[in-house]
Design an enzyme around this catalytic site. Structure first.
Site, short mmCIF file in Angstrom:
data_model
loop_
_atom_site.label_atom_id
_atom_site.label_comp_id
_atom_site.label_asym_id
_atom_site.label_seq_id
_atom_site.Cartn_x
_atom_site.Cartn_y
_atom_site.Cartn_z
N THR A 77 16.56 29.93 14.54
CA THR A 77 16.72 28.78 15.67
C THR A 77 15.40 27.93 15.68
O THR A 77 15.40 27.19 16.42
CB THR A 77 17.03 29.24 17.10
OG1 THR A 77 15.91 30.21 17.39
CG2 THR A 77 18.21 30.15 16.99
N GLY A 115 12.37 25.40 15.08
CA GLY A 115 12.40 23.95 14.76
C GLY A 115 13.91 23.39 14.56
O GLY A 115 14.65 23.50 15.12
N ASP A 169 5.18 29.42 16.02
CA ASP A 169 3.94 30.18 16.29
C ASP A 169 4.45 31.67 17.21
O ASP A 169 3.74 32.59 17.15
CB ASP A 169 3.01 29.53 17.23
CG ASP A 169 2.33 28.19 16.60
OD1 ASP A 169 2.03 28.47 15.22
OD2 ASP A 169 1.85 27.11 17.30
N GLU A 180 4.91 37.50 17.05
CA GLU A 180 5.57 38.90 17.14
C GLU A 180 5.23 39.59 15.81
O GLU A 180 5.09 40.74 15.80
CB GLU A 180 7.08 38.39 16.88
CG GLU A 180 7.47 38.26 18.48
CD GLU A 180 9.04 38.48 18.86
OE1 GLU A 180 9.59 39.44 18.15
OE2 GLU A 180 9.66 37.69 19.31
N GLU A 231 2.70 32.14 25.46
CA GLU A 231 3.59 32.67 26.23
C GLU A 231 3.05 33.55 27.63
O GLU A 231 1.86 33.80 27.33
CB GLU A 231 4.56 33.69 25.50
CG GLU A 231 5.23 33.19 24.43
CD GLU A 231 6.47 32.11 24.85
OE1 GLU A 231 6.72 32.38 26.03
OE2 GLU A 231 6.78 31.17 23.96
#
Length: 354
Positions: free
Chosen positions: A20, A22, A77, A82, A285
């Protein structure tokens, strides 16, 4: 070399891709990317991330423990973060490649990896040149590009993910313009190498590269592997002054000597709240609330990069993949304890002879 020996020596690569990210370009290019990496000497397979939390992180840790030589993070990013969090805590870490497929792609920008062409990004990996990259540790989490608190956190959280996917960096500019009139400073206590900042600021951030939100002049003297963060504290919250500082950023990075900015290099930062909550942003985040300790882990992960286009003063060392594999082998041998060796200096536990 016989067939079994050749199979045993084959390097293994796992592509971890976010379907998912871009504009979903990876799906169209995956077969060609697999072919490029196979021709570069890697037995290559792909893993498609799921909606399950930490899907990319868990897969990265699993294949690292399984002995894979290379993990390629294909996505934005967030996917890169992750994958890094999956391998950073491990004693023996595979090399890492990046195929950008997100919105701002700050990390790929800093490593001069093509951001609009997944095939070209795969060819960078195939060249075999890596940088021993610093990464950051914030308590038990790891980050590759930026951490901070204040305005930065509010701005990032305020942009819906679907808006970022559609409009990329423009989304941040629109949200930032909307928020600027509401900026207010908060009291911060920041301890860093050789000093303390104790006062009001609209934000602080720790940078590992020169690319932050698409701007490459915020940290004009960034080094990718020197073991130091760049700590920047924006002391003012005045709208006009912040716009002046942004103009100075765009005009050759002149903000770094402005008295409204604290700009220092440091290997460690301790951030503490004073009289109100301070949320911490880690690679875009929410990463928890202060107090928090940040450490720069020097040259912690080998990452493939477009070495020829990175400024010479940004890196102090670079290597080919073959040299890195040799370096890892030497490190593993040096890590062996006396219990790993018998009296004859032979690795393992051979059958004793009578």
């Amino acid at each position: 070399m016989d067939f079994e020996g050749e199979v045993a020596m084959k390097k293994r690569c796992r592509i971890i891709y976010n379907p998912t990210s871009g504009r979903e370009a990876m799906r169209n290019d995956l077969v060609e990317i697999l072919d490029i990496l196979e021709n570069a000497g890697y037995e290559t397979s792909a893993y498609r991330t799921t909606a399950k939390p930490n899907s990319a992180r868990d897969e990265a840790e699993r294949v690292a423990r399984a002995g894979f030589n290379l993990i390629v993070a294909a996505g934005g990013d967030g996917t890169i973060n992750e994958v890094v969090n999956g391998i950073a805590p491990l004693k023996h870490r595979p090399m890492m490649g990046i195929i950008p497929a997100g919105t701002t792609n700050d990390y790929a920008r800093a490593l001069k990896i093509p951001r609009e062409d997944p095939i070209a990004a795969a060819k960078v990996i195939a060249k075999g040149k890596t940088v021993s990259m610093d990464i950051g540790q914030a308590d038990k989490k790891f980050f590759v590009n930026i951490a901070g608190g204040g305005l930065l956190t509010e701005l990032t959280y305020g942009v819906p993910s679907q808006f970022k996917s559609l409009f990329g960096y423009l989304a941040y500019l629109v949200k930032g313009a909307e928020m600027l009139p509401r900026i207010k400073p908060i009291n911060m206590h920041l301890e860093y190498d050789g000093g303390i900042f104790n006062g009001k600021a609209s934000m602080f951030f720790l940078a590992l590269t020169n690319s932050i939100g698409g701007f490459e002049q915020i940290v004009p003297d960034a080094s990718l592997d020197d073991g130091k963060f760049t700590l920047i504290v924006v002391k003012t919250s005045n709208l006009v002054e912040i716009l002046q500082l942004m103009t100075m950023v765009l005009n050759g990075g002149r903000h770094i000597k402005d008295p409204r900015i604290l700009y220092v290099k440091t290997a460690k930062v301790v951030a503490k709240p004073v009289d109100e909550k301070m949320m911490i942003n880690i690679d875009g985040e929410y990463g928890g609330d202060a107090p928090m300790v940040f450490k720069d882990l020097k040259r912690h992960i080998q990452i493939f990069a477009n070495i020829d286009k990175i400024p010479e003063n940004a890196i102090t060392s670079s290597s080919t993949a073959e040299a890195i594999i040799a370096e890892h082998f030497v490190a593993e041998v040096e890590d062996l304890s006396d219990k790993d060796l018998n009296g004859d200096g032979i690795i393992g536990n051979p059958t004793k002879q009578s």
